[in-house]
Design a protein around this motif. Structure first.
Motif, mmCIF file in Angstrom:
data_model
loop_
_atom_site.group_PDB
_atom_site.id
_atom_site.type_symbol
_atom_site.label_atom_id
_atom_site.label_comp_id
_atom_site.label_asym_id
_atom_site.label_seq_id
_atom_site.Cartn_x
_atom_site.Cartn_y
_atom_site.Cartn_z
ATOM 1 N N ALA A 11 39.297 37.952 37.581
ATOM 2 C CA ALA A 11 39.886 36.615 37.475
ATOM 3 C C ALA A 11 39.178 35.632 38.396
ATOM 4 C CB ALA A 11 41.374 36.677 37.809
ATOM 5 N N TYR A 12 38.685 36.101 39.538
ATOM 6 C CA TYR A 12 37.986 35.213 40.461
ATOM 7 C C TYR A 12 36.631 34.776 39.906
ATOM 8 C CZ TYR A 12 41.562 35.739 43.984
ATOM 9 O OH TYR A 12 42.753 35.694 44.662
ATOM 10 N N LYS A 14 36.149 34.271 36.732
ATOM 11 C CA LYS A 14 36.551 33.260 35.746
ATOM 12 C C LYS A 14 36.895 31.945 36.429
ATOM 13 C CE LYS A 14 38.059 36.775 32.540
ATOM 14 N NZ LYS A 14 39.184 37.534 32.024
ATOM 15 N N LYS A 15 37.554 32.017 37.583
ATOM 16 C CA LYS A 15 37.876 30.802 38.331
ATOM 17 C C LYS A 15 36.608 30.124 38.830
ATOM 18 C CE LYS A 15 42.495 32.155 39.773
ATOM 19 N NZ LYS A 15 43.401 32.425 40.906
ATOM 20 N N ALA A 18 35.180 28.262 35.931
ATOM 21 C CA ALA A 18 35.995 27.072 35.675
ATOM 22 C C ALA A 18 35.672 25.979 36.694
ATOM 23 C CB ALA A 18 37.475 27.426 35.713
ATOM 24 N N TYR A 19 35.496 26.374 37.934
ATOM 25 C CA TYR A 19 35.134 25.426 38.980
ATOM 26 C C TYR A 19 33.785 24.779 38.660
ATOM 27 C CZ TYR A 19 33.802 23.586 43.548
ATOM 28 O OH TYR A 19 33.406 22.775 44.566
ATOM 29 N N GLY A 109 32.891 34.314 43.160
ATOM 30 C CA GLY A 109 34.307 34.233 43.480
ATOM 31 C C GLY A 109 34.574 34.849 44.843
ATOM 32 N N VAL A 139 34.093 30.535 45.614
ATOM 33 C CA VAL A 139 35.155 29.825 44.916
ATOM 34 C C VAL A 139 36.403 30.666 44.963
ATOM 35 C CG1 VAL A 139 35.884 28.782 42.749
ATOM 36 C CG2 VAL A 139 33.484 28.673 43.431
ATOM 37 N N ARG A 140 37.458 30.107 45.514
ATOM 38 C CA ARG A 140 38.718 30.825 45.658
ATOM 39 C C ARG A 140 39.515 30.795 44.384
ATOM 40 N NH1 ARG A 140 41.849 33.347 48.980
ATOM 41 N NH2 ARG A 140 44.031 32.861 49.015
#
Length: 140
Positions: A11-12, A14-15, A18-19, A109, A139-140
């Motif tokens: 998931a990180y 993917k985040k 997205a960032y 991430g 990226v958190r």
């Protein structure tokens, strides 16, 4: 700019993507991108029992499961990124490849699949920060 994106399918990761998609300065066709995933080494007994060819095919298939969606995401944003995968300890392998490839920026991430092991910052991120001479964007 030459940018290395370290991903693991979590998931990180993917985040992180997205960032990037919300920051045109980081996600732009003017940059060169390489997407990297690291596969953990199988135990020696398993490698011996399965054989070199089976192990290599396994690592390639597992890497493709992580790299394919990221490549698809980047293509939707007009970016044709190179992909790469390696086998070994994730943190040091990412750091070595970032340095050897003369990347300008490494983006990843803050946590991966083992986020519970290190609550403040993932252990892989910690290792990358400790060993990389390349600027790292977490990226958190």
């Amino acid at each position: 700019m030459k940018i290395l994106l370290a991903v693991d399918g979590s998931a990180y990761s993917k985040k992180m993507l997205a960032y990037l998609s919300t920051h045109e300065a980081l996600l732009s066709p003017v940059h060169q991108y390489t997407v990297l995933t690291i596969q953990p080494t199988l135990p020696p007994r398993a490698r011996t029992a399965l054989g070199k060819e089976v192990v290599e095919r396994y690592h390639a298939e597992e890497s493709e499961k992580v790299l394919a969606p990221v490549s698809k995401f980047l293509l939707r944003h007009g970016i044709n990124a190179k992909t790469d995968w390696k086998v070994g300890p994730a943190g040091t392998t990412i750091a070595k490849l970032a340095d050897a490839g003369k990347f300008d920026l490494l983006v990843m991430g803050s946590h991966g699949h083992s986020a519970l092991g290190n609550l403040v910052m993932g252990s892989v991120a910690t290792q990358v920060l400790a060993h990389s001479g390349v600027p790292v964007l977490l990226v958190r």
